[in-house]
Design a protein around this motif. Sequence first.
Motif: not given
Length: 256
Positions: A119-146
């Motif tokens: 995904c990232y390689e495809g976006l960057l190769s097309e000159g698209v700026i990825p805007v990333a964030n944690e998927d807070d709607a689904t990430s809970v407990t063990h799947s959360m980033f610190s």
Amino acid sequence: MSKKRIVVKVGTNVMINKDNRIVQPILQKLVDQIAELYENDVMTVLVSSGSANAGREILGDSEIENKSIRRQVYSAIGQPRLMRYYYAMFHDYGMRCAQVLATKRDFNPGEHRENMINCYEGLLSEGVIPVANEDDATSVTHSMFSDNDELASLIAELIHADMLIILTDIDGFFTGHPDNDDSELLSEVKVGQPVEQYIEETDKGETSGRGGMASKLKIAKSTAAKNIPTFIANGKKDRIILDIVAGKNVGTRIVE
């Protein structure tokens, strides 16, 4: 010649005012700098906090008692609004951006990680700026980033970034609380340098966002140990990203 790649993480404290509302001119300044870098063959992945605050602006005070569910709801509502800001601002420069949400398990070795790389390689190769964030709607407990600092670090490793810039509302790491007259800014910290006792003072009284300065130091050292120079700097200062990329002595640089 391949383009330089950087990851910029902007924290909640950079983006909001005293009323916990998103400050659009701050976002505009970030986009302005990313656009200037783009023109100079530097591709940026922007890791952006702020979705929960954006959601709260729309929904107002929620009656949901469960804190985790309330965060999920605010983030799910706020993420489209946040992306609308970024889409419009990048569009004004004739640039394109994309939303990339992830949970911690997406970086585990295997198919999920390969999908993230593609995904990232495809976006960057097309000159698209990825805007990333944690998927807070689904990430809970063990799947959360610190916190999003950890997400930014994992992305920096994933795309073999040339540097990671973590923007907060403090100029960098100090030898005590930044408000103390005898505290000094540490312009450079090495991975093995024991400065943790200083950083604990910085976090006293800080409430916004999930990641404090002690967490940032841990993530920064971990990232720098992988030969990715990492910077902690004040995201509210004009041209701070450009100054760091240009090699100016601003913020704190963490190196191997």
